[in-house]
Design a protein around this motif. Structure first.
Motif, PDB file in Angstrom:
ATOM      1  N   PRO A   1      91.082   8.056 -56.665  1.00 55.19           N
ATOM      2  CA  PRO A   1      91.731   7.394 -57.800  1.00 55.19           C
ATOM      3  C   PRO A   1      93.204   7.134 -57.519  1.00 55.19           C
ATOM      4  O   PRO A   1      93.912   7.979 -56.957  1.00 55.19           O
ATOM      5  N   VAL A   2      93.665   5.954 -57.914  1.00 55.58           N
ATOM      6  CA  VAL A   2      95.023   5.528 -57.586  1.00 55.58           C
ATOM      7  C   VAL A   2      95.642   4.834 -58.789  1.00 55.58           C
ATOM      8  O   VAL A   2      94.948   4.183 -59.580  1.00 55.58           O
ATOM      9  N   LYS A   3      96.943   4.990 -58.920  1.00 54.41           N
ATOM     10  CA  LYS A   3      97.712   4.289 -59.955  1.00 54.41           C
ATOM     11  C   LYS A   3      98.702   3.368 -59.253  1.00 54.41           C
ATOM     12  O   LYS A   3      99.509   3.826 -58.430  1.00 54.41           O
ATOM     13  N   LEU A   4      98.640   2.111 -59.589  1.00 51.87           N
ATOM     14  CA  LEU A   4      99.474   1.100 -58.948  1.00 51.87           C
ATOM     15  C   LEU A   4     100.403   0.482 -59.981  1.00 51.87           C
ATOM     16  O   LEU A   4      99.975   0.109 -61.075  1.00 51.87           O
ATOM     17  N   THR A   5     101.688   0.386 -59.635  1.00 47.83           N
ATOM     18  CA  THR A   5     102.642  -0.320 -60.493  1.00 47.83           C
ATOM     19  C   THR A   5     103.266  -1.446 -59.680  1.00 47.83           C
ATOM     20  O   THR A   5     103.556  -1.293 -58.487  1.00 47.83           O
ATOM     21  N   ARG A   6     103.456  -2.552 -60.336  1.00 44.56           N
ATOM     22  CA  ARG A   6     104.143  -3.699 -59.730  1.00 44.56           C
ATOM     23  C   ARG A   6     105.070  -4.269 -60.784  1.00 44.56           C
ATOM     24  O   ARG A   6     104.630  -4.956 -61.696  1.00 44.56           O
ATOM     25  N   GLY A   7     106.352  -3.937 -60.644  1.00 43.35           N
ATOM     26  CA  GLY A   7     107.257  -4.271 -61.721  1.00 43.35           C
ATOM     27  C   GLY A   7     106.830  -3.538 -62.977  1.00 43.35           C
ATOM     28  O   GLY A   7     106.531  -2.337 -62.948  1.00 43.35           O
ATOM     29  N   PRO A   8     106.716  -4.223 -64.116  1.00 43.90           N
ATOM     30  CA  PRO A   8     106.275  -3.566 -65.352  1.00 43.90           C
ATOM     31  C   PRO A   8     104.751  -3.436 -65.470  1.00 43.90           C
ATOM     32  O   PRO A   8     104.255  -2.788 -66.394  1.00 43.90           O
ATOM     33  N   SER A   9     103.998  -4.036 -64.562  1.00 42.50           N
ATOM     34  CA  SER A   9     102.530  -3.986 -64.630  1.00 42.50           C
ATOM     35  C   SER A   9     102.015  -2.659 -64.088  1.00 42.50           C
ATOM     36  O   SER A   9     102.562  -2.103 -63.121  1.00 42.50           O
ATOM     37  N   VAL A  10     100.941  -2.154 -64.712  1.00 47.38           N
ATOM     38  CA  VAL A  10     100.336  -0.882 -64.310  1.00 47.38           C
ATOM     39  C   VAL A  10      98.836  -1.079 -64.203  1.00 47.38           C
ATOM     40  O   VAL A  10      98.199  -1.607 -65.123  1.00 47.38           O
ATOM     41  N   MET A  11      98.255  -0.630 -63.082  1.00 51.51           N
ATOM     42  CA  MET A  11      96.816  -0.724 -62.863  1.00 51.51           C
ATOM     43  C   MET A  11      96.307   0.607 -62.321  1.00 51.51           C
ATOM     44  O   MET A  11      97.012   1.317 -61.600  1.00 51.51           O
ATOM     45  N   THR A  12      95.067   0.937 -62.667  1.00 46.35           N
ATOM     46  CA  THR A  12      94.395   2.106 -62.103  1.00 46.35           C
ATOM     47  C   THR A  12      93.058   1.672 -61.527  1.00 46.35           C
ATOM     48  O   THR A  12      92.444   0.710 -62.007  1.00 46.35           O
ATOM     49  N   ALA A  13      92.594   2.397 -60.506  1.00 48.63           N
ATOM     50  CA  ALA A  13      91.326   2.059 -59.853  1.00 48.63           C
ATOM     51  C   ALA A  13      90.812   3.273 -59.103  1.00 48.63           C
ATOM     52  O   ALA A  13      91.490   4.307 -59.004  1.00 48.63           O
ATOM     53  N   ASN A  14      89.611   3.139 -58.554  1.00 48.33           N
ATOM     54  CA  ASN A  14      89.003   4.222 -57.777  1.00 48.33           C
ATOM     55  C   ASN A  14      89.366   4.163 -56.295  1.00 48.33           C
ATOM     56  O   ASN A  14      88.981   5.038 -55.532  1.00 48.33           O
ATOM     57  N   GLY A  15      90.086   3.148 -55.889  1.00 49.66           N
ATOM     58  CA  GLY A  15      90.496   3.021 -54.502  1.00 49.66           C
ATOM     59  C   GLY A  15      91.411   1.832 -54.332  1.00 49.66           C
ATOM     60  O   GLY A  15      91.579   1.021 -55.251  1.00 49.66           O
ATOM     61  N   LEU A  16      92.000   1.723 -53.138  1.00 48.90           N
ATOM     62  CA  LEU A  16      92.985   0.667 -52.907  1.00 48.90           C
ATOM     63  C   LEU A  16      93.086   0.373 -51.427  1.00 48.90           C
ATOM     64  O   LEU A  16      92.968   1.265 -50.585  1.00 48.90           O
ATOM     65  N   VAL A  17      93.336  -0.898 -51.111  1.00 50.84           N
ATOM     66  CA  VAL A  17      93.695  -1.326 -49.758  1.00 50.84           C
ATOM     67  C   VAL A  17      94.914  -2.228 -49.892  1.00 50.84           C
ATOM     68  O   VAL A  17      94.848  -3.268 -50.555  1.00 50.84           O
ATOM     69  N   PHE A  18      96.023  -1.835 -49.269  1.00 50.96           N
ATOM     70  CA  PHE A  18      97.267  -2.588 -49.365  1.00 50.96           C
ATOM     71  C   PHE A  18      97.678  -3.042 -47.968  1.00 50.96           C
ATOM     72  O   PHE A  18      97.866  -2.230 -47.074  1.00 50.96           O
ATOM     73  N   ASN A  19      97.765  -4.333 -47.792  1.00 48.02           N
ATOM     74  CA  ASN A  19      98.182  -4.924 -46.525  1.00 48.02           C
ATOM     75  C   ASN A  19      99.626  -5.388 -46.674  1.00 48.02           C
ATOM     76  O   ASN A  19      99.906  -6.354 -47.385  1.00 48.02           O
ATOM     77  N   ASN A  20     100.539  -4.701 -45.998  1.00 44.67           N
ATOM     78  CA  ASN A  20     101.952  -5.034 -46.142  1.00 44.67           C
ATOM     79  C   ASN A  20     102.325  -6.293 -45.368  1.00 44.67           C
ATOM     80  O   ASN A  20     103.388  -6.867 -45.609  1.00 44.67           O
ATOM     81  N   VAL A  21     101.463  -6.726 -44.444  1.00 37.99           N
ATOM     82  CA  VAL A  21     101.747  -7.949 -43.693  1.00 37.99           C
ATOM     83  C   VAL A  21     101.515  -9.163 -44.582  1.00 37.99           C
ATOM     84  O   VAL A  21     102.356 -10.051 -44.702  1.00 37.99           O
TER      85      VAL A  21
END
Length: 210
Positions: free
Chosen positions: A163-183
């Motif tokens: 489980p992960v909590k993601l924030t982007r600016g004022p937006s907030v999301m939660t999910a059971n997993g994540l893949v983030f590609n910084n490229v």
């Protein structure tokens, strides 16, 4: 003929004690072999997973081809294991620098790293932070919090199946997993996604003069 049989009988009587002793000795040997535990043949002894050295309050820096800092990896303690050439780290912290990309930092309670330093696993209160880009409206700061992250250093990818909590600016999301590609700056949320997306309106244009 009678004398021959009589001699044979006397010879048998003399040999009988010897035969009985041989029988008893053979039986004793057989019983010992049956009841004694058999040791397994000695095989190759594997190397134990034991540390061979450690470092306290370490700091390691990887340089890019142009000599600039590409990554800095620090921690309170690093332990090296000789059998698989891996590392265990207490309070790991890492910061990646890329030209024309916001820096990305990550830290956790503990971590592990493979021999090549290309895969770093972060455990316990793990937090990944990507700084704000040149345009805050298009590239605001972003954070990801979970109990586990895996950092693929060479691919510049961070992922988790927890489980992960993601924030982007004022937006907030939660999910059971994540893949983030910084490229590519792409984020993929995996399973049971919930949250609130807040879009920042563009700045108002100045009022026209009468």
């Amino acid at each position: 003929m009678r004398d021959f049989l009589s001699s044979l009988s006397r010879l048998g009587m003399r040999l009988l004690p010897l035969l009985l002793m041989a029988l008893v000795a053979g039986s004793t040997f057989w019983l010992v072999q049956v009841n004694s535990p058999h040791e397994a043949p000695a095989g190759p002894v594997g190397t134990k997973h034991e540390p061979d050295y450690y470092m306290i309050r370490f700091s390691a820096t990887e340089l890019a081809e142009d000599g600039n800092t590409k990554m800095r990896f620090t921690g309170d303690k690093m332990i090296h294991f000789a059998d698989d050439q891996t590392y265990e780290v207490t309070k790991p912290a890492m910061r990646a620098y890329e030209i024309d990309r916001p820096p990305v930092t990550g830290h956790a309670d503990r971590g592990t790293m493979n021999a090549e330093g290309s895969v770093v696993d972060l455990f316990g209160h793990a937090l990944i932070v990507r700084a704000q880009g040149p345009d805050p409206a298009k590239d605001p700061p972003m954070t990801a919090a979970s109990e586990y992250f895996q950092v693929l250093v060479n691919d510049d990818i961070v992922k988790t199946d927890k489980p992960v909590k993601l924030t982007r600016g004022p937006s907030v999301m939660t999910a059971n997993g994540l893949v983030f590609n910084n490229v590519t700056r792409e984020v993929q949320l995996l399973g049971n996604v919930h949250g609130t997306i807040i879009t920042v309106p563009p700045p108002a244009s100045p009022a026209a003069k009468p």
